[in-house]
Every structure is written in structure tokens, then in C-alpha cells.
Design an enzyme around this catalytic site. Structure first.
Site, mmCIF file in Angstrom:
data_model
loop_
_atom_site.group_PDB
_atom_site.id
_atom_site.type_symbol
_atom_site.label_atom_id
_atom_site.label_comp_id
_atom_site.label_asym_id
_atom_site.label_seq_id
_atom_site.Cartn_x
_atom_site.Cartn_y
_atom_site.Cartn_z
ATOM 1 N N HIS A 50 -51.507 79.930 -9.921
ATOM 2 C CA HIS A 50 -50.294 79.762 -10.746
ATOM 3 C C HIS A 50 -50.125 78.347 -11.300
ATOM 4 O O HIS A 50 -49.034 77.979 -11.726
ATOM 5 C CB HIS A 50 -49.030 80.140 -9.968
ATOM 6 C CG HIS A 50 -48.988 81.553 -9.527
ATOM 7 N ND1 HIS A 50 -48.876 82.603 -10.408
ATOM 8 C CD2 HIS A 50 -49.054 82.101 -8.285
ATOM 9 C CE1 HIS A 50 -48.869 83.742 -9.723
ATOM 10 N NE2 HIS A 50 -48.986 83.474 -8.446
ATOM 11 N N SER A 93 -52.082 87.626 -8.506
ATOM 12 C CA SER A 93 -50.645 87.421 -8.399
ATOM 13 C C SER A 93 -50.070 87.248 -9.800
ATOM 14 O O SER A 93 -50.708 86.667 -10.673
ATOM 15 C CB SER A 93 -50.362 86.186 -7.548
ATOM 16 O OG SER A 93 -48.980 86.009 -7.353
ATOM 17 N N GLU A 134 -48.141 85.334 -16.873
ATOM 18 C CA GLU A 134 -49.506 85.027 -16.468
ATOM 19 C C GLU A 134 -49.906 85.843 -15.250
ATOM 20 O O GLU A 134 -49.058 86.356 -14.531
ATOM 21 C CB GLU A 134 -49.675 83.530 -16.171
ATOM 22 C CG GLU A 134 -48.728 82.966 -15.123
ATOM 23 C CD GLU A 134 -49.306 82.924 -13.705
ATOM 24 O OE1 GLU A 134 -50.471 83.265 -13.494
ATOM 25 O OE2 GLU A 134 -48.555 82.539 -12.801
#
Length: 161
Positions: free
Chosen positions: A52, A100, A126
């Protein structure tokens, strides 16, 4: 022996989210939650990041779609990007296999007790390759056929009980 989860060109796939499963933060994504976001953005405008981190783009998503099981994503690591080259080897050896999602909640409701959320609309930004996914079932893996998906869901349900 399990198939290698990434090909020679750095292509891989897996479920970035699985419907109706409680994640570590207490969220449960409902079927259809990604529909509006995917229609608006498509795969090309979703970022592929490592952990992330917006400073760690590693590739591109070529196809992202909802199916009856969850959010299926197919992407490709970009050769020559240092992190992506190393990550390719880690995925190939199954040392890293988590996925994720990074998103903004558009519409959600609280489950009984008030702590857990049911996410009915998500603005997806994303999808990251991660070491520890918040949703245990969000993994890089070959796409199962419909029978295998039912078997996988049954096995997961059995392990949870």
C-alpha cells in the site's frame, strides 16, 4: 506439486477481496460493492503497489472484475523496477502471496453490535501485493473453476468452524 503462481513475464492473478468474509478490521465486503468503481475506473486506473505504499508502484493491473466469489485481479509486474524484480522471485517461491485493497468507503452499514461493517459500495483505488493481508483468503493463486471455487469455499468454511 502446485503450479507456479507467476509466469515468466511477471503475470499473476488472484482474489484481492472475497465476498461475505470478515477481515481483520471487522469489515465484510458484499457482492456488487466494486461495480460502480470498476465501471468508472477500470483496471487501467487502479494502481498496483507494494504494501500500500504510493512510493512503491510495482506493476499494472490488466483485468479486475467481480465474480460470484470476490474481486478477481490479473496483473503484471514491470521488469526493471527493482522492487518488482525481487517481488517476482518472492511470488514464484511462494514467500509472498497476499493481496489487499486500498479504498474509500462509499456506503456501509453496521452489523448487530455496531463494531463490524458491511461494505455495500467501495471506491477502489489500488490493489497491493502484501506480506500479511487483512483478509486471509485474499491471495495470489491460479483462478479456480466454478467447482473448485465451491470446494475452496467449503474448505474455508470448514476450517472456520
Amino acid at each position: 506439486m502446485l503450479p507456479i503462481p507467476i509466469d515468466a513475464d511477471g503475470r499473476f492473478a488472484g482474489y484481492a477481496s472475497v465476498f461475505d468474509r470478515l477481515d481483520e478490521s471487522g469489515d465484510r465486503v458484499l457482492p456488487g460493492a466494486f461495480a460502480k468503481s470498476l465501471a468508472r475506473r477500470g483496471a487501467g486506473r487502479l494502481r498496483m503497489l507494494f504494501q500500500h505504499d504510493p512510493k512503491e508502484p510495482i506493476g499494472v493491473w490488466e483485468r479486475v472484475a467481480e465474480d460470484g466469489f470476490g474481486l478477481w485481479a490479473e496483473g503484471r509486474l514491470i521488469p526493471g523496477v527493482g522492487r518488482a524484480d525481487g517481488l517476482r522471485r518472492l511470488i514464484e517461491s511462494r514467500a509472498v502471496d497476499g493481496l489487499s485493497i486500498g479504498f474509500r468507503t462509499v456506503r456501509a452499514s453496521r452489523e448487530a453490535g455496531g463494531r463490524r461493517r458491511r461494505l455495500s459500495e467501495i471506491d477502489l483505488w489500488e490493489i497491493s501485493v502484501v506480506t500479511f493481508p487483512m483478509l486471509a483468503e485474499a491471495r495470489i493463486a491460479p483462478r479456480p473453476d466454478a467447482g473448485a471455487k465451491r470446494s475452496l469455499r467449503a474448505a474455508i468454511d470448514m476450517l472456520r468452524t
